[in-house]
Design a protein around this motif. Structure first.
Motif, PDB file in Angstrom:
ATOM      1  N   THR A  68       0.818  -1.219   0.000  1.00 26.66           N
ATOM      2  CA  THR A  68       0.000   0.000   0.000  1.00 26.66           C
ATOM      3  C   THR A  68       0.845   1.260   0.000  1.00 26.66           C
ATOM      4  O   THR A  68       0.312   2.358  -0.105  1.00 26.66           O
ATOM      5  N   PHE A 116       2.765   2.620  -2.205  1.00 27.52           N
ATOM      6  CA  PHE A 116       2.615   3.439  -3.411  1.00 27.52           C
ATOM      7  C   PHE A 116       1.411   4.358  -3.280  1.00 27.52           C
ATOM      8  O   PHE A 116       1.470   5.544  -3.602  1.00 27.52           O
ATOM      9  N   TYR A 117       0.298   3.806  -2.809  1.00 23.47           N
ATOM     10  CA  TYR A 117      -0.937   4.591  -2.758  1.00 23.47           C
ATOM     11  C   TYR A 117      -0.922   5.609  -1.624  1.00 23.47           C
ATOM     12  O   TYR A 117      -1.536   6.674  -1.740  1.00 23.47           O
ATOM     13  N   SER A 138      -5.202   1.343   1.865  1.00 22.01           N
ATOM     14  CA  SER A 138      -4.331   2.516   1.944  1.00 22.01           C
ATOM     15  C   SER A 138      -4.931   3.549   2.894  1.00 22.01           C
ATOM     16  O   SER A 138      -6.059   4.011   2.696  1.00 22.01           O
ATOM     17  N   HIS A 198      -4.209  -6.056  -7.348  1.00 19.92           N
ATOM     18  CA  HIS A 198      -3.035  -5.734  -6.538  1.00 19.92           C
ATOM     19  C   HIS A 198      -2.750  -6.791  -5.476  1.00 19.92           C
ATOM     20  O   HIS A 198      -1.802  -6.652  -4.701  1.00 19.92           O
ATOM     21  N   GLU A 255       5.495  -6.349 -11.805  1.00 19.33           N
ATOM     22  CA  GLU A 255       5.681  -5.204 -10.916  1.00 19.33           C
ATOM     23  C   GLU A 255       6.138  -4.043 -11.774  1.00 19.33           C
ATOM     24  O   GLU A 255       7.064  -4.171 -12.586  1.00 19.33           O
ATOM     25  N   ARG A 299       4.336  -0.731  -8.149  1.00 19.38           N
ATOM     26  CA  ARG A 299       3.048  -1.398  -7.906  1.00 19.38           C
ATOM     27  C   ARG A 299       3.084  -2.819  -8.444  1.00 19.38           C
ATOM     28  O   ARG A 299       3.686  -3.088  -9.478  1.00 19.38           O
TER      29      ARG A 299
END
Length: 197
Positions: free
Chosen positions: A3, A5-6, A66, A106, A141, A145
């Motif tokens: 999470t 990245f988000y 997230s 994801h 990937e 992500r």
């Protein structure tokens, strides 16, 4: 499921997705549900879809993994969006429908059967689940992500040991103007025993 990245990119992700028009998908899914039925928005992201469902008279529960997107979706929708994962989310009020738009992709492929199993436990018998994956049969990937891609046969394997069965699958282009070349597998699943009518 990563999470980070988000959380780091919540603002740009929100801005890129909150106004995307998914009416063609809503028009296939919502008529399957009872008017004012309960929808779980699983991996709700910006809250865009939850807001649409609320505006059309549905009861909505929403969650995301997230923290930053939970905050933004809560602000957009007025819902108490829950911080949770596909594998662990539980609700006391079973859903008429579960909406997992561009979210289950994801989850690592080896964890997807468990994710589908848990989601199905939150769905009424005869309830419907919509999900979408980037079209393919591999795991990649990219840009920080993780993506589990799926085609029809791979999705069949992910749900093989659940009570979910495919009703309909179809391929669409990405709804974002700058990504029209990306193809998506869309699926509507129903919860029930195979020998049920």
């Amino acid at each position: 499921m990563k999470t980070s990245f988000y959380n780091v990119n919540a603002e740009s992700f929100y801005n890129d997705t909150v106004a995307v028009d998914l009416s063609p998908l809503y028009d296939l899914f919502l008529p399957l549900l009872a008017p004012s039925g309960h929808i779980i928005d699983a991996g709700c992201g910006s809250g865009r879809d939850s807001l649409y469902f609320l505006q059309h008279g549905f009861a909505v529960s929403a969650f995301d993994a997230s923290e930053r997107l939970v905050e933004k979706a809560s602000a957009l929708t007025g819902l108490d969006v829950e911080l949770n994962t596909f594998e662990h989310f539980r609700t006391e009020k079973l859903a008429d429908g579960i909406w997992a738009c561009a979210s289950l992709l994801h989850v690592a492929s080896n964890a997807l059967p468990a994710a589908f199993t848990n989601l199905s436990k939150n769905l009424k018998d005869g309830g419907y689940l919509y999900c979408s994956f980037k079209y393919g049969n591999d795991d990649v990937e990219r840009g920080g992500r993780y993506f589990t891609n799926a085609d029809e046969s791979r999705l069949t394997m992910f749900i093989k040991h659940t009570r979910l069965h495919m009703v309909k699958t179809w391929i669409t282009a990405d709804a974002r103007p700058d990504r029209q070349d990306e193809k998506w597998l869309n699926a509507i699943l129903v919860k029930g025993n195979r020998n049920e009518p």
